[in-house]
Design a protein around this motif. Structure first.
Motif, PDB file in Angstrom:
ATOM      1  N   TYR A 341      37.622  29.764  46.795  1.00  0.00           N
ATOM      2  CA  TYR A 341      36.567  30.392  45.996  1.00  0.00           C
ATOM      3  C   TYR A 341      37.209  31.337  44.990  1.00  0.00           C
ATOM      4  O   TYR A 341      38.091  32.137  45.333  1.00  0.00           O
ATOM      5  CB  TYR A 341      35.597  31.154  46.897  1.00  0.00           C
ATOM      6  N   ILE A 342      36.768  31.236  43.745  1.00  0.00           N
ATOM      7  CA  ILE A 342      37.362  32.012  42.654  1.00  0.00           C
ATOM      8  C   ILE A 342      36.246  32.691  41.886  1.00  0.00           C
ATOM      9  O   ILE A 342      35.199  32.083  41.610  1.00  0.00           O
ATOM     10  CB  ILE A 342      38.180  31.099  41.718  1.00  0.00           C
ATOM     11  N   SER A 343      36.508  33.969  41.494  1.00  0.00           N
ATOM     12  CA  SER A 343      35.530  34.686  40.682  1.00  0.00           C
ATOM     13  C   SER A 343      35.962  34.678  39.209  1.00  0.00           C
ATOM     14  O   SER A 343      35.669  33.744  38.479  1.00  0.00           O
ATOM     15  CB  SER A 343      35.364  36.110  41.208  1.00  0.00           C
ATOM     16  N   ASP A 415      32.638  31.097  41.504  1.00  0.00           N
ATOM     17  CA  ASP A 415      31.408  31.820  41.857  1.00  0.00           C
ATOM     18  C   ASP A 415      31.553  33.245  41.340  1.00  0.00           C
ATOM     19  O   ASP A 415      32.311  34.048  41.892  1.00  0.00           O
ATOM     20  CB  ASP A 415      31.210  31.806  43.375  1.00  0.00           C
ATOM     21  N   LYS A 416      30.828  33.563  40.277  1.00  0.00           N
ATOM     22  CA  LYS A 416      30.870  34.910  39.702  1.00  0.00           C
ATOM     23  C   LYS A 416      29.555  35.654  39.914  1.00  0.00           C
ATOM     24  O   LYS A 416      29.323  36.690  39.294  1.00  0.00           O
ATOM     25  CB  LYS A 416      31.193  34.804  38.205  1.00  0.00           C
ATOM     26  N   LEU A 447      28.278  32.752  50.892  1.00  0.00           N
ATOM     27  CA  LEU A 447      28.336  34.049  51.572  1.00  0.00           C
ATOM     28  C   LEU A 447      29.513  34.112  52.540  1.00  0.00           C
ATOM     29  O   LEU A 447      29.752  33.184  53.322  1.00  0.00           O
ATOM     30  CB  LEU A 447      27.036  34.301  52.344  1.00  0.00           C
ATOM     31  N   GLU A 448      30.237  35.204  52.472  1.00  0.00           N
ATOM     32  CA  GLU A 448      31.351  35.445  53.391  1.00  0.00           C
ATOM     33  C   GLU A 448      30.916  36.344  54.543  1.00  0.00           C
ATOM     34  O   GLU A 448      31.204  36.068  55.702  1.00  0.00           O
ATOM     35  CB  GLU A 448      32.506  36.123  52.639  1.00  0.00           C
ATOM     36  N   ARG A 449      30.167  37.418  54.208  1.00  0.00           N
ATOM     37  CA  ARG A 449      29.880  38.422  55.234  1.00  0.00           C
ATOM     38  C   ARG A 449      28.697  39.268  54.796  1.00  0.00           C
ATOM     39  O   ARG A 449      28.585  39.647  53.633  1.00  0.00           O
ATOM     40  CB  ARG A 449      31.124  39.305  55.424  1.00  0.00           C
ATOM     41  N   GLY A 492      34.688  37.087  46.516  1.00  0.00           N
ATOM     42  CA  GLY A 492      34.949  38.516  46.383  1.00  0.00           C
ATOM     43  C   GLY A 492      33.840  39.287  45.711  1.00  0.00           C
ATOM     44  O   GLY A 492      33.946  40.514  45.545  1.00  0.00           O
ATOM     45  N   ASN A 493      32.738  38.651  45.316  1.00  0.00           N
ATOM     46  CA  ASN A 493      31.614  39.366  44.729  1.00  0.00           C
ATOM     47  C   ASN A 493      30.868  40.124  45.825  1.00  0.00           C
ATOM     48  O   ASN A 493      30.690  39.617  46.938  1.00  0.00           O
ATOM     49  CB  ASN A 493      30.668  38.385  44.036  1.00  0.00           C
ATOM     50  N   GLU A 494      30.411  41.361  45.476  1.00  0.00           N
ATOM     51  CA  GLU A 494      29.738  42.209  46.448  1.00  0.00           C
ATOM     52  C   GLU A 494      28.444  42.747  45.880  1.00  0.00           C
ATOM     53  O   GLU A 494      28.280  42.875  44.664  1.00  0.00           O
ATOM     54  CB  GLU A 494      30.642  43.377  46.873  1.00  0.00           C
TER      55      GLU A 494
END
Length: 652
Positions: A341-343, A415-416, A447-449, A492-494
């Protein structure tokens, strides 16, 4: 009635017991023989319903009949003690286990008489048979058994007196524990088989023969050593790679086995030649296969090899000659390692290698990103700012001068977009107590977490959608709390959101309850006043519930006035009993209630009717007139006018 008649008929079908004079026993054993014959007759006449726990009634009758016959043979042979033991331990116990009353009782009575007679026979009759059976010959086949052979043992046994009772083969392996096998008679020979034994073991055996008088004969001891004359079996030979490159070693895999009881594989050797000499290499056992390496040779070399397998009995197996030619068939090495996954950007780790490299090319969905003309490792920085979200394929193609083509590819997701987070329940600034429902919604394709935090306590999960968490607020002090929902995706998007709620698990306080009048009269309203306090979420409502001894509970909402909650209980009939209590809820749902209070309605007081004003005025006038008249008379007593005045007043 029919069942009773059936039992009577069956019992009467038994041969009646014959009275035997014990003093006549010493004449001969005819009495015992007679009673045994009578016992046979009775056993033959037992009906099916006399048996218990028996599947085949005819087989059970036959077994009992044969035991009586064996006892009779022992008595004939003079083995009185053996016949008595057989009668007690074998026949009598079987009757007790397998036959039910009343047939069991009749048979046991007859057995008792027979036992009594047999016990006295030794006093009058000498033992007839004291000669053991004759073991004339013992043979076994094969004479040189191998590990997979069943050894057949044959014994020729005879007995001219009481007859052979049984023959037993007893064998042991390497002086271990003896194993006994019953030998069965076929064509005048007794036979049994010793099962296969392991290679190299020493097997010894003897034959034991018993006659019906209890005499025993033992053969000499025989022995043999288990052999192995067959070589190992080579069932599988493979080399990896099958067409090796010029710089590759070759692994040769061999499956060489022997049966479980054989001598076992001792060693396996691969012998190979490069055209000048033969070289022997011992193979090692690895994961059930024998493995050896043939080193790398220059391109074009012809390699020949053969496999030898030896067992512990010195048997050897040899394969055909195998061969291969060394080639150059190695594909170029192409490795690409990229984040799944890349932002906004990512570093792509690239590795290419070939001794005759031509070039390498990196592409994304067919669009070229970079070229490489040397073997080695590369770190390529890929900027994805101008690329929309989606799934893309990265591909690395590598070509060498021999036209070999190696390639590698991986799928990445750009995924940005940050996750969508929402706390649906409770609402910001609301009050909660007890088991509070916290309902959140998290949405993201990757979704990661997700993490829900209440002050310092956290709950983590990895799924998307709507989730419900039950918060046990009673474990916390009353006060304001922050509920924080955070989520991050695999790129890494939050994102996060939070709200505050007030925990209130303390019930309101109800004090200073009064009512007036304390003992109301019939029809008189009662004013009820109470004070309610809540220092958390605040008082929501105060309700008075009342009933009489003749009515159901009724509800009255109390109103706040000057710091007191008040309401009126409607007047009731005379002699009614009124019961009431007050309950209070705060804004968090906590509840408080007073005890039930009670008062009685008394009778109404009798009131005096007011005196009419017109009558009062008349009385005053009359009194004034009387006073005036008295004065007048007193003053004019002597003038003689009294009669006229009175008359005038009367006229008035």
């Amino acid at each position: 009635m029919m069942s009773c008649l059936l039992v009577f008929l069956i019992l009467n079908s038994f041969t009646p017991l014959t009275a035997v004079n014990v003093s006549a026993i010493c004449d001969d054993n005819a009495n015992v023989t007679s009673l045994l014959q009578q016992l046979k007759s009775n056993v033959s006449g037992i009906p099916d319903e006399a048996f218990q726990n028996v599947k085949n009634f005819n087989s059970e009758r036959k077994a009992l009949y044969n035991k009586i016959k064996a006892i009779s043979n022992q008595i004939t042979a003079g083995a009185f003690r053996g016949s008595l033991k057989k009668l007690e331990n074998d026949f009598e116990k079987r009757v007790k286990r397998r036959i039910v009353d009343p047939w069991r009782t009749r048979l046991l009575e007859l057995i008792g008489q027979i036992k009594c007679l047999i016990e006295n026979l030794p006093k009058c009759h000498p033992i007839v048979d004291s000669i053991p059976p004759s073991i004339r010959e013992v043979l076994y086949y094969p004479s040189l058994p191998e590990y997979d052979d069943y050894v057949l043992v044959l014994a020729h046994v005879t007995d001219c007196w009481s007859g052979v009772a049984n023959v037993t083969l007893s064998y042991s392996v390497d002086s271990g524990e003896s194993v006994n096998l019953t030998m069965y008679k076929i064509d005048d020979l007794y036979r049994a088989e010793i099962p296969p034994q392991h290679y190299g073991l020493n097997v010894t055996f003897r034959v034991y023969a018993f006659d019906n008088a209890g005499n025993m004969a033992v053969s000499q001891t025989y022995s043999y050593v288990v052999g192995d004359s067959r070589p190992p079996v080579i069932s599988y030979v493979e080399r990896v790679p099958s067409v090796p490159n010029y710089n590759e070693t070759v692994f040769v895999y061999v499956n060489a086995t022997e049966p479980p009881l054989a001598s076992g594989v001792e060693k396996v050797i691969v012998s190979y030649s490069n055209g000048t000499e033969w070289i022997n290499e011992s193979m090692r056992l690895q994961n059930g296969l024998y493995v050896a390496e043939i080193p790398a040779f220059p391109y074009g070399t012809l390699i020949e090899y053969v496999i030898y397998a030896f067992d512990n009995a010195s048997n050897v197996a040899v394969t055909q000659i195998y061969s291969y030619s060394v080639d150059d068939r190695f594909l170029p090495v192409a490795i690409i390692d990229a984040p799944k996954y890349i932002s906004e950007s990512a570093t792509l780790d690239i590795y290419i290698h070939d001794d005759n490299l031509l070039f390498g090319k990196l592409t994304v969905d067919g669009e070229t990103l970079a070229y490489f003309n040397q073997s080695g490792s590369y770190a390529y920085m890929w900027n994805t700012t101008g690329i929309s979200d989606g799934t893309f394929t990265l591909r690395l193609d590598v070509y060498d001068k021999a036209d070999n083509h190696g390639w590698a590819e991986c799928e990445v997701i750009i995924d940005k977009t940050a996750p969508k987070v929402e706390i649906e329940l409770p609402k910001n600034g609301s009050y909660v107590n007890g088991l509070a429902i916290i309902q959140v919604n998290v949405e993201d394709l990757n979704l990661e977490r997700a993490e829900l935090t209440i002050n310092n306590s956290s709950y983590v999960w990895t799924g998307t959608g709507t989730f419900t968490y039950v918060w046990e607020t009673t474990r916390n002090d009353d006060g304001w709390y922050t509920i924080l929902l955070r989520a991050s995706d695999k790129a890494g998007n939050e994102n996060q959101t939070s709200l505050e709620v007030f925990v209130d698990n303390t019930a309101p306080s109800l004090v200073n309850l009064t009512w007036s009048p304390l003992e109301p009269s019939a029809g008189e309203n009662v004013s009820v006043t109470i004070q309610a306090f809540d220092y958390g979420s605040g008082v929501k409502n105060v309700t008075l519930w009342f009933r009489t001894d003749e009515s159901k509970w009724q509800r009255l909402e109390m109103n706040l006035k000057d710091g007191n909650w008040t309401c009126l209980i409607p007047g009731q009939n005379e002699s009614r009993i009124v019961i009431f209590y007050i309950e209070c809820y705060d804004n968090a749902g906590n509840y408080a209630r007073t005890i039930e209070e009670i008062y009685a309605v008394k009778a109404a007081q009798t009131q005096q009717q007011p005196f009419p004003l017109s009558w009062l005025l008349l009385i005053i006038i009359i009194i004034g007139a009387a006073v005036t008249l008295t004065t007048y008379i007193f003053r004019h007593r002597r003038k003689g006018t009294l009669g006229k005045t009175v008359a005038l007043l009367s006229l008035k």
